[in-house]
Design a protein around this motif. Structure first.
Motif, PDB file in Angstrom:
ATOM      1  N   SER A  45      11.646  -7.036  51.966  1.00 45.75           N
ATOM      2  CA  SER A  45      10.195  -6.883  51.706  1.00 45.75           C
ATOM      3  C   SER A  45       9.636  -5.311  52.121  1.00 45.75           C
ATOM      4  N   LYS A  49      11.192  -0.814  46.996  1.00 46.31           N
ATOM      5  CA  LYS A  49      11.888  -1.286  45.806  1.00 46.31           C
ATOM      6  C   LYS A  49      11.073  -1.065  44.551  1.00 46.31           C
ATOM      7  N   SER A  67       9.718  -8.788  39.697  1.00 43.66           N
ATOM      8  CA  SER A  67       9.916 -10.213  39.687  1.00 43.66           C
ATOM      9  C   SER A  67       9.265 -10.851  40.896  1.00 43.66           C
ATOM     10  N   ALA A  69       6.334  -9.986  41.697  1.00 50.53           N
ATOM     11  CA  ALA A  69       4.905 -10.136  41.166  1.00 50.53           C
ATOM     12  C   ALA A  69       4.646 -11.697  40.561  1.00 50.53           C
ATOM     13  N   TYR A  71       6.420 -14.351  41.433  1.00 54.04           N
ATOM     14  CA  TYR A  71       6.672 -15.633  42.460  1.00 54.04           C
ATOM     15  C   TYR A  71       5.261 -15.259  42.960  1.00 54.04           C
ATOM     16  N   SER A 132       6.656 -16.870  50.244  1.00 47.96           N
ATOM     17  CA  SER A 132       8.171 -17.295  50.790  1.00 47.96           C
ATOM     18  C   SER A 132       8.348 -18.698  50.477  1.00 47.96           C
ATOM     19  N   ARG A 162      15.017 -10.156  44.752  1.00 45.54           N
ATOM     20  CA  ARG A 162      15.789 -10.618  45.639  1.00 45.54           C
ATOM     21  C   ARG A 162      17.054 -10.963  45.420  1.00 45.54           C
ATOM     22  N   ASP A 216      13.370 -15.316  53.289  1.00 46.15           N
ATOM     23  CA  ASP A 216      13.885 -14.890  52.079  1.00 46.15           C
ATOM     24  C   ASP A 216      15.557 -14.911  52.429  1.00 46.15           C
ATOM     25  N   ARG A 219      16.888 -19.018  53.192  1.00 47.11           N
ATOM     26  CA  ARG A 219      16.327 -20.113  52.207  1.00 47.11           C
ATOM     27  C   ARG A 219      17.896 -20.660  51.489  1.00 47.11           C
TER      28      ARG A 219
HETATM   29  O1   DC Z   1       8.876  -7.880  46.480  1.00 48.14           O
HETATM   30  P1   DC Z   1       7.678  -8.898  46.801  1.00 48.14           P
HETATM   31  O2   DC Z   1       7.305  -8.464  48.127  1.00 48.14           O
HETATM   32  O3   DC Z   1       6.577  -8.759  45.991  1.00 48.14           O
HETATM   33  O4   DC Z   1       7.965 -10.414  46.749  1.00 48.14           O
HETATM   34  C1   DC Z   1       7.480 -11.509  46.942  1.00 48.14           C
HETATM   35  C2   DC Z   1       7.960 -12.710  47.549  1.00 48.14           C
HETATM   36  O5   DC Z   1       8.643 -13.276  46.266  1.00 48.14           O
HETATM   37  C3   DC Z   1       8.846 -12.348  48.634  1.00 48.14           C
HETATM   38  O6   DC Z   1       8.616 -13.353  49.625  1.00 48.14           O
HETATM   39  C4   DC Z   1      10.390 -13.006  48.152  1.00 48.14           C
HETATM   40  C5   DC Z   1      10.079 -13.585  46.756  1.00 48.14           C
HETATM   41  N1   DC Z   1      10.902 -13.345  45.685  1.00 48.14           N
HETATM   42  C6   DC Z   1      11.964 -13.912  45.605  1.00 48.14           C
HETATM   43  O7   DC Z   1      12.190 -14.787  46.108  1.00 48.14           O
HETATM   44  N2   DC Z   1      12.806 -13.542  44.386  1.00 48.14           N
HETATM   45  C7   DC Z   1      12.591 -12.326  43.704  1.00 48.14           C
HETATM   46  N3   DC Z   1      13.586 -12.094  42.696  1.00 48.14           N
HETATM   47  C8   DC Z   1      11.542 -11.415  44.101  1.00 48.14           C
HETATM   48  C9   DC Z   1      10.645 -11.953  45.049  1.00 48.14           C
END
Ligand code: DC
Length: 261
Positions: A45, A49, A67, A69, A71, A132, A162, A216, A219
Motif C-alpha cells: 500500500s 503503484k 484493482s 479501487a 475492492y 483489508s 496485490r 494484506d 491473509r
Molecule cells: O491499492 P489500494 O491501497 O487502493 O488497495 C486497497 C486495498 O485492497 C488494500 O488493502 C489491498 C486490497 N487489494 C487486494 O487485496 N487485491 C488487489 N488486487 C488490490 C487491492
C-alpha cells in the motif's frame, strides 16, 4: 560475416551490430510486435503503484485498471449498507449481495459504483480502514478477479494490485513488485491527504499502512506475495524521473527477451 541492424535516428544514422538488436529495438516497436500486452504491478500500500501504472498506461496507450479501487468500491458499498462497522464485517450478507454490485471505470478513470461516481468516497480513511477485511473475503476476491479478467480480455492493460502477477494474470508479459519504506509511504500519503484538505496525523497514517501490510500479506486468500518471475523495485529514495527511466529499461528488456524467444 557480421550482420547489422540499421536504426534510423535523428539527426544521423547509426549502425548497431546484430548481437545488440534486443537491446536497441525501440519499445514502441516491441509493443506493436506483441498483441495484447499485460503489465502486472503488485506491491505494498502506498508504494506509488497506481501512479506508476497510470503513467505507463498513458505512455503506451494501454488501458489502466486500478484493482484496489474495485475492492474499495465494494467496501464503500458495505459501509453504505451497514454491513461493515467498528471493524466487524457481515461477510455472508455482503457475499450474497455481490450480484447487486456493479463496478466500472469512467473515461477519466473515476470509479463508478452502481452508476454513481464514488472516486472521492473510496479514498476516505473509513474505507481505507475497512478494505483489508473486505478484500480477505474469498467470494469478493473471486468476483473481482473475474471482473478484472473480463475488463482486460481484449485490451493491452496495465493493472495494479496485490495478486495481479500471481493470481489474476500469472502469464502477464511484464510483472513488477513495488516496495517502499513504510515511513516514506506514510509521509507521501499524509502529503496527499493534506493537499486534499484532510487533516490527519503522521502516526495514524503510518499505523494504517503497517496494519494494511500485515493483513494484506498474512491473509489466507491471495496474500500479497512477489511472483517468482516478478522484478522487484524499491522506490523509497528514487525520484519519479529515475523510476520512469528504470521502468522503461525493465519493460523494454523483458518484452525484448520474450519477443526473441
Ligand atoms: O491499492 P489500494 O491501497 O487502493 O488497495 C486497497 C486495498 O485492497 C488494500 O488493502 C489491498 C486490497 N487489494 C487486494 O487485496 N487485491 C488487489 N488486487 C488490490 C487491492
Amino acid at each position: 560475416m557480421a550482420s547489422f541492424l540499421f536504426v534510423k535516428t535523428e539527426p544521423k544514422h547509426v549502425i548497431f551490430p546484430m548481437e545488440m538488436r534486443t537491446f536497441v529495438t525501440p519499445l514502441s516497436i516491441l509493443i506493436k510486435m506483441n498483441d495484447n500486452i499485460t503489465i502486472a504491478i503488485d506491491g505494498v500500500s502506498g508504494s506509488g503503484k497506481s501512479t506508476m501504472a497510470r503513467t505507463l498506461a498513458k505512455k503506451y496507450g494501454f488501458l489502466y485498471v486500478d484493482s484496489g479501487a474495485m475492492y474499495r468500491a465494494v467496501t464503500y458499498y458495505a459501509i453504505q449498507h451497514h454491513y461493515l462497522s467498528d471493524g466487524e464485517l457481515l461477510k455472508n450478507v455482503l457475499s450474497a449481495d455481490l450480484n447487486k454490485i456493479d463496478i466500472s471505470f469512467a473515461k477519466d478513470g473515476h470509479t463508478i459504483l452502481n452508476g454513481q461516481d464514488v472516486e472521492k468516497e473510496i479514498r476516505s480513511m473509513d474505507v481505507a480502514a475497512g478494505v483489508s477485511l473486505v478484500a480477505a473475503v474469498p467470494e469478493v476476491r473471486m468476483a473481482m478477479v473475474m471482473l478484472q479478467r473480463a475488463i482486460s480480455a481484449h485490451n493491452s492493460v496495465v493493472m495494479d494490485g496485490r495478486d495481479i502477477g500471481t493470481v489474476v494474470f500469472p502469464n502477464a508479459n511484464v510483472k513488477l513488485f513495488v516496495t517502499s519504506d513504510p515511513k516514506v509511504r506514510a509521509q507521501r500519503r499524509l502529503d496527499e491527504l493534506k493537499a486534499k484538505g484532510t487533516e490527519v496525523d503522521f502516526e495514524s497514517v503510518l499505523k494504517n499502512i503497517v496494519e494494511r501490510d500485515r493483513i494484506d500479506s498474512t491473509r489466507e486468500v491471495s496474500p500479497l506475495t512477489k511472483a517468482d518471475d516478478a522484478i522487484e523495485l524499491d522506490n523509497s529514495y528514487m525520484s519519479i524521473e529515475e523510476q520512469n527511466a528504470i521502468l522503461d529499461k525493465i519493460i523494454s528488456e523483458t518484452l525484448a527477451k520474450k519477443t526473441s524467444k
